[in-house]
Design a protein around this motif. Structure first.
Motif, PDB file in Angstrom:
ATOM      1  N   LEU A 102       4.032  19.187   1.807  1.00  0.00           N
ATOM      2  CA  LEU A 102       2.769  18.461   1.799  1.00  0.00           C
ATOM      3  C   LEU A 102       2.863  17.355   2.835  1.00  0.00           C
ATOM      4  N   ILE A 103       1.889  17.274   3.715  1.00  0.00           N
ATOM      5  CA  ILE A 103       1.874  16.251   4.759  1.00  0.00           C
ATOM      6  C   ILE A 103       0.750  15.282   4.410  1.00  0.00           C
ATOM      7  N   HIS A 104       1.124  14.012   4.225  1.00  0.00           N
ATOM      8  CA  HIS A 104       0.194  13.056   3.612  1.00  0.00           C
ATOM      9  C   HIS A 104       0.156  11.757   4.397  1.00  0.00           C
ATOM     10  N   ASP A 105      -1.031  11.148   4.446  1.00  0.00           N
ATOM     11  CA  ASP A 105      -1.198   9.843   5.084  1.00  0.00           C
ATOM     12  C   ASP A 105      -0.652   8.748   4.171  1.00  0.00           C
ATOM     13  N   ALA A 106       0.170   7.869   4.713  1.00  0.00           N
ATOM     14  CA  ALA A 106       0.694   6.753   3.921  1.00  0.00           C
ATOM     15  C   ALA A 106      -0.411   5.836   3.442  1.00  0.00           C
ATOM     16  N   LEU A 132       0.828  -1.208   0.000  1.00  0.00           N
ATOM     17  CA  LEU A 132       0.000   0.000   0.000  1.00  0.00           C
ATOM     18  C   LEU A 132       0.863   1.259   0.000  1.00  0.00           C
ATOM     19  N   ILE A 133       1.895   1.291   0.838  1.00  0.00           N
ATOM     20  CA  ILE A 133       2.739   2.475   0.940  1.00  0.00           C
ATOM     21  C   ILE A 133       3.448   2.771  -0.381  1.00  0.00           C
ATOM     22  N   ARG A 134       3.760   1.729  -1.143  1.00  0.00           N
ATOM     23  CA  ARG A 134       4.412   1.955  -2.436  1.00  0.00           C
ATOM     24  C   ARG A 134       3.435   2.585  -3.430  1.00  0.00           C
ATOM     25  N   TRP A 135       2.176   2.108  -3.438  1.00  0.00           N
ATOM     26  CA  TRP A 135       1.158   2.751  -4.265  1.00  0.00           C
ATOM     27  C   TRP A 135       1.091   4.245  -3.944  1.00  0.00           C
ATOM     28  N   THR A 136       1.125   4.572  -2.644  1.00  0.00           N
ATOM     29  CA  THR A 136       1.003   5.970  -2.223  1.00  0.00           C
ATOM     30  C   THR A 136       2.174   6.801  -2.718  1.00  0.00           C
ATOM     31  N   VAL A 137       3.390   6.297  -2.532  1.00  0.00           N
ATOM     32  CA  VAL A 137       4.578   7.039  -2.968  1.00  0.00           C
ATOM     33  C   VAL A 137       4.591   7.193  -4.485  1.00  0.00           C
ATOM     34  N   GLN A 184       6.418  18.274  -9.579  1.00  0.00           N
ATOM     35  CA  GLN A 184       6.996  19.297  -8.713  1.00  0.00           C
ATOM     36  C   GLN A 184       7.491  18.746  -7.377  1.00  0.00           C
ATOM     37  N   ILE A 185       7.110  17.513  -7.048  1.00  0.00           N
ATOM     38  CA  ILE A 185       7.481  16.952  -5.748  1.00  0.00           C
ATOM     39  C   ILE A 185       8.933  16.493  -5.766  1.00  0.00           C
ATOM     40  N   GLY A 186       9.682  16.925  -4.756  1.00  0.00           N
ATOM     41  CA  GLY A 186      11.083  16.539  -4.616  1.00  0.00           C
ATOM     42  C   GLY A 186      11.264  15.513  -3.514  1.00  0.00           C
ATOM     43  N   ASP A 187      11.820  15.941  -2.373  1.00  0.00           N
ATOM     44  CA  ASP A 187      12.071  15.020  -1.265  1.00  0.00           C
ATOM     45  C   ASP A 187      10.774  14.434  -0.715  1.00  0.00           C
ATOM     46  N   ILE A 188      10.795  13.151  -0.399  1.00  0.00           N
ATOM     47  CA  ILE A 188       9.692  12.501   0.309  1.00  0.00           C
ATOM     48  C   ILE A 188      10.268  11.902   1.585  1.00  0.00           C
ATOM     49  N   VAL A 189      10.028  12.558   2.705  1.00  0.00           N
ATOM     50  CA  VAL A 189      10.479  12.077   4.008  1.00  0.00           C
ATOM     51  C   VAL A 189       9.440  11.089   4.526  1.00  0.00           C
ATOM     52  N   THR A 211      12.025   3.912  -5.339  1.00  0.00           N
ATOM     53  CA  THR A 211      11.062   5.008  -5.495  1.00  0.00           C
ATOM     54  C   THR A 211      11.670   6.372  -5.187  1.00  0.00           C
ATOM     55  N   ALA A 212      12.943   6.400  -4.775  1.00  0.00           N
ATOM     56  CA  ALA A 212      13.613   7.644  -4.366  1.00  0.00           C
ATOM     57  C   ALA A 212      12.947   8.284  -3.153  1.00  0.00           C
ATOM     58  N   ALA A 213      12.266   7.468  -2.340  1.00  0.00           N
ATOM     59  CA  ALA A 213      11.719   7.967  -1.080  1.00  0.00           C
ATOM     60  C   ALA A 213      12.795   7.921  -0.008  1.00  0.00           C
TER      61      ALA A 213
END
Length: 391
Positions: A109-113, A39-44, A52-57, A75-77
């Protein structure tokens, strides 16, 4: 306001440190497999579709950091940051990691996994709204009548006018939300918009999407998998067939399981004829050649290797195409060893290798009524059909 959101540096904090206990036992819901992919991979990957999205912490439970890193490989996360005792503390940890960068982002952007279906249009709307506000969230108006209740009875009706269901990603000007979270440390606020409100920041509402729901329960996992598969309309099948001779040995590898016997299958790798047939079926479904092209028997590095590596490679090629494995059907043809007692273990092992549910794996066995080389016990054959879905 500082730099225009249209050219701003945008980072994401992915909140993935929760236990996900309402979705049932096992790994937290964000790490569960949906349609052949965590699921988390689908989200990322959904977030990565926005240019436009760069870093994903990724903020994680420290005990599961290695699991998250493995599931998000490629995924470069990252970086992967240890979460806190509650969601707010976890988000603050993510914000502080961004603040420590040589060049912090302009927007975050703060997002739910556990929201795997966020569209680029929603991200666009949130970023654009930051032209006129300190923060912005996607939201849906409440359309159902709301009731208060207690003791199994209605005690009142709540007016629904002006009420919205908040979603993520929630976007903010980075310096403003960082300071707001620092000021709110220790307060149990339920989302980042509430943190912003408590600090006196302006938060805009943009149109949310029904598909952007948060996976919370076991029923939501089923709903999310159905929605994700519907985004993959190109349904393809592939078939595989393989044969290996039997010889004297200490066990037969079949379907990823070693069956005790005074036999073994003869081949360059562990000669797991069942996994070889499945590998060819998956490769065939996406037009990627056959197992011999990817793992030539003339190459010494594959001598004795576990065939699970071949099958996992084929699955990774399906995932790289943005696809999902819908079902695999395997038939093993032999007189011995007996497959029946090991069928459930094979199903479980194949499902594990492919990161799909065991209900998507079929393993059958038959004989040739003592006819031919399998009937004489000289070897084992296997045939397989794989069904995949592609964008």
């Amino acid at each position: 306001m500082s730099e225009s959101p249209s050219i701003a540096r945008v980072a994401v904090i992915l909140a993935a440190a929760g236990s996900g206990s309402r979705a049932g036992h096992g790994l937290p819901k964000q790490y569960r497999a949906l349609a052949g992919k965590p699921l988390i991979r689908w989200t990322v990957e959904a977030l990565r579709r926005h240019p436009q999205i760069g870093d994903i912490v990724v903020v994680v439970d420290p005990a599961l950091a290695a699991v998250a890193a493995t599931l998000l490989d490629g995924t470069a996360a990252g970086p992967f940051v240890a979460g806190g005792s509650d969601r707010q503390a976890s988000v603050l940890a993510g914000l502080e990691s961004l603040a420590a960068l040589a060049i912090p982002p302009d927007l975050v952007l703060i997002h739910d996994a556990a929201r795997p279906s966020t569209s680029p249009a929603t991200v666009d709307a949130v970023i654009a709204a930051l032209e006129r506000a300190d923060g912005a969230i996607p939201a849906l108006p409440v359309v159902d009548t709301l009731k208060q209740g207690g003791g199994g009875r209605i005690t009142g009706t709540v007016p629904r006018e002006g009420l919205f269901r908040a979603q993520t990603p929630q976007g903010f000007r980075f310096p403003a939300i960082l300071e707001a979270h620092r000021l709110a440390a220790g307060r149990l606020l339920t989302d980042d918009a509430a943190v912003a409100e408590a600090a006196g920041l302006t938060v805009a509402l943009v149109a949310g999407e029904e598909e952007n729901f948060k996976v919370t329960s076991a029923q939501d996992l089923v709903r999310a998998e159905r929605a994700l598969l519907n985004r993959l309309p190109d349904i393809r099948t592939g078939q595989g067939f393989d044969v290996h001779a039997l010889g004297a040995g200490d066990g037969v590898w079949l379907g990823g399981v070693k069956i005790p016997a005074d036999l073994c299958l003869i081949g360059h790798s562990d000669a797991d004829v069942a996994l070889h047939a499945l590998t060819d079926a998956l490769l065939g479904a996406i037009g990627a050649g056959d197992i011999g092209q990817h793992f030539p028997p003339s190459d010494a590095q594959w001598r004795g290797v576990a065939s699970s590596r071949f099958l996992a490679h084929a699955a990774s090629l399906v995932a790289a195409r943005g696809g999902a494995i819908a079902h695999v059907d395997l038939t093993i043809i032999c007189e011995r060893p007996k497959v029946g007692p090991h069928r459930a273990a094979m199903v479980q092992r194949i499902a594990e290798i492919l990161s799909i549910g065991p209900e998507r794996v079929s393993v059958k066995a038959t004989t040739t009524e003592r006819l031919g080389f399998t009937g004489r016990g000289e070897g084992i054959a296997a045939q397989a059909i794989a069904t995949v879905r592609l964008p």
